[in-house]
Design a protein around this motif. Structure first.
Motif, PDB file in Angstrom:
ATOM      1  N   GLY A  94       0.800  -1.212   0.000  1.00 47.20           N
ATOM      2  CA  GLY A  94       0.000   0.000   0.000  1.00 47.20           C
ATOM      3  C   GLY A  94       0.837   1.268   0.000  1.00 47.20           C
ATOM      4  N   PRO A  95       0.218   2.431  -0.289  1.00 45.14           N
ATOM      5  CA  PRO A  95       0.944   3.698  -0.439  1.00 45.14           C
ATOM      6  C   PRO A  95       1.254   4.373   0.894  1.00 45.14           C
ATOM      7  N   PHE A  96       1.879   3.619   1.784  1.00 43.83           N
ATOM      8  CA  PHE A  96       2.240   4.110   3.111  1.00 43.83           C
ATOM      9  C   PHE A  96       3.343   3.223   3.671  1.00 43.83           C
ATOM     10  N   ILE A  97       4.000   3.672   4.718  1.00 47.40           N
ATOM     11  CA  ILE A  97       4.960   2.838   5.442  1.00 47.40           C
ATOM     12  C   ILE A  97       4.196   2.098   6.525  1.00 47.40           C
ATOM     13  N   ILE A 202       6.992   8.094  -0.792  1.00 42.33           N
ATOM     14  CA  ILE A 202       6.621   6.774  -0.285  1.00 42.33           C
ATOM     15  C   ILE A 202       5.848   5.996  -1.339  1.00 42.33           C
ATOM     16  N   VAL A 203       4.896   6.665  -2.001  1.00 37.85           N
ATOM     17  CA  VAL A 203       4.093   6.015  -3.034  1.00 37.85           C
ATOM     18  C   VAL A 203       4.996   5.453  -4.137  1.00 37.85           C
ATOM     19  N   HIS A 207       5.692   1.439  -4.970  1.00 39.88           N
ATOM     20  CA  HIS A 207       5.401   0.946  -6.322  1.00 39.88           C
ATOM     21  C   HIS A 207       6.606   0.199  -6.890  1.00 39.88           C
ATOM     22  N   LEU A 208       7.791   0.742  -6.678  1.00 31.53           N
ATOM     23  CA  LEU A 208       9.007   0.075  -7.131  1.00 31.53           C
ATOM     24  C   LEU A 208       9.168  -1.284  -6.449  1.00 31.53           C
ATOM     25  N   LEU A 212       9.412  -5.199  -7.898  1.00 33.95           N
ATOM     26  CA  LEU A 212      10.551  -6.079  -7.666  1.00 33.95           C
ATOM     27  C   LEU A 212      10.136  -7.403  -7.035  1.00 33.95           C
ATOM     28  N   TYR A 213       9.089  -7.362  -6.192  1.00 38.20           N
ATOM     29  CA  TYR A 213       8.660  -8.578  -5.485  1.00 38.20           C
ATOM     30  C   TYR A 213       7.145  -8.517  -5.329  1.00 38.20           C
ATOM     31  N   ASP A 214       6.435  -9.052  -6.299  1.00 36.22           N
ATOM     32  CA  ASP A 214       4.974  -8.957  -6.325  1.00 36.22           C
ATOM     33  C   ASP A 214       4.369 -10.151  -5.601  1.00 36.22           C
ATOM     34  N   LEU A 215       3.932  -9.918  -4.376  1.00 34.91           N
ATOM     35  CA  LEU A 215       3.375 -10.977  -3.535  1.00 34.91           C
ATOM     36  C   LEU A 215       2.036 -11.499  -4.051  1.00 34.91           C
ATOM     37  N   SER A 216       1.378 -10.743  -4.915  1.00 37.70           N
ATOM     38  CA  SER A 216       0.094 -11.201  -5.441  1.00 37.70           C
ATOM     39  C   SER A 216       0.244 -12.441  -6.311  1.00 37.70           C
TER      40      SER A 216
END
Length: 252
Positions: A94-97, A202-203, A207-208, A212-216
Motif C-alpha cells: 500500500g501507499p504508506f509505510i 513513499i508512493v 510501487h518500485l 521487484l517482489y509482487d506478492l500477489s
C-alpha cells in the motif's frame, strides 16, 4: 466507518500516522472475519492521507493467529483466507509505510502481519512462533511474506520447529528490525524520523518494491493450500478438541 463502531480494533489518527491496535483481549487477540474487515476498512479510509500505519497489539500478545473458536462455531465455514491475504498485501504494497510494533506473543497469522509490514519494532518481551503444523495445518498464506522477509530456510525452520523464538533470535534472522527494553521509546524515535518522508516519495518507493517482489503472484497457491488443510476433517477435529479441552493433538 467511525472509530466508535469498531469491535475488534482501536484506531487513532495523528497526522500523518494512523495507529491500529488489535483489541480482542477476551480472545487472545486472535483473528476473526470482523477484525480483517475492520482493518481493511481503516486502510481504505486512511491510505490516501496517512504516510505511516502502525499496527500494535496488547502488552502480552500482539496477535495469536486464527480464532479457532470462530472456526469451530461456524463448522469451519468462515470467509476463508483471501480477505486476510488481501489485508497483508495492502500492508506490504500500500501507499504508506507499515510498521508492526510487537509486544508479547506473535503466533501463526500474527506472524503474517509482522512479515507483511515494512518495518518491525519490538520490545524485549516479544516472541514469535508458527504453531500450525501441530494441528496438521500450514502457514500457507504467511509463507510468501515470511520468505520474502527472512529467506526460505529460516522460514522453514520456524515452521517445522513450531516453538517460539525470542526477540533477539528474531532480530538476528531479520524478522525484527529493531528492539529495546522500552519499545514505546523506540517506536517514537522511528516515527520522528519517518515523518520527514513525503507521501509522493513513499508512493513511488512502494510501487518500485511491488514491481521487484509482487506478492500477489503467490496468492492463489497460498489460498488453495490453506483451504485444503482447513477442509480436512481430522484437522478440524484436532482444532475442536483443542478449543474444548486445551489439549494439543498428542496430549491425553
Amino acid at each position: 466507518m467511525d472509530s466508535m463502531n469498531y469491535d475488534t480494533i482501536k484506531v487513532r489518527f495523528q497526522s500523518p500516522v494512523c495507529f491500529i491496535q488489535f483489541f480482542r483481549p477476551q480472545a487472545n487477540n486472535t483473528i476473526n472475519d470482523l477484525l480483517v474487515e475492520e482493518c481493511l476498512s481503516v486502510l481504505s479510509q486512511y491510505e490516501d492521507t496517512a504516510t505511516i500505519i502502525v499496527l500494535e497489539g496488547l502488552p502480552e500478545v500482539f496477535c495469536f493467529g486464527a480464532d479457532f473458536e470462530a472456526t469451530i462455531n461456524n463448522n469451519g465455514k468462515v470467509k476463508g483466507p483471501e480477505p486476510l491475504y488481501d489485508l497483508w498485501l495492502k500492508l506490504a504494497q500500500g501507499p504508506f509505510i507499515s510498521i508492526a510494533y510487537v509486544r508479547g506473543k506473535a503466533n501463526a497469522g500474527g506472524i503474517g502481519f509482522v512479515a507483511a509490514c515494512d518495518i518491525v519494532i519490538a520490545d524485549e518481551t516479544a516472541q514469535f512462533s508458527l504453531s500450525e503444523l501441530l494441528f496438521g495445518l500450514l502457514p500457507a498464506c504467511v509463507m510468501p511474506f515470511l520468505v520474502r522477509r527472512i529467506g526460505f530456510q529460516k522460514a522453514q525452520y520456524l515452521t517445522l520447529m513450531t516453538r517460539p523464538v525470542p526477540v533477539h533470535q528474531a532480530h538476528a534472522w531479520g524478522l525484527v528490525d529493531a528492539y529495546d527494553a522500552t519499545g514505546d521509546t523506540l517506536l517514537r524515535t522511528h516515527l520522528l524520523r519517518l515523518r520527514y518522508l513525503s507521501k509522493q516519495g513513499i508512493v513511488r518507493y512502494k510501487h518500485l518494491m511491488r514491481s521487484l517482489y509482487d506478492l500477489s503472484q503467490s496468492k492463489s497457491l497460498a489460498i488453495e493450500a490453506n483451504k485444503e488443510v482447513f477442509s480436512d476433517t481430522e484437522n478440524l477435529q484436532r482444532i475442536e478438541r483443542y478449543v474444548k479441552t486445551g489439549l494439543f493433538p498428542w496430549e491425553h
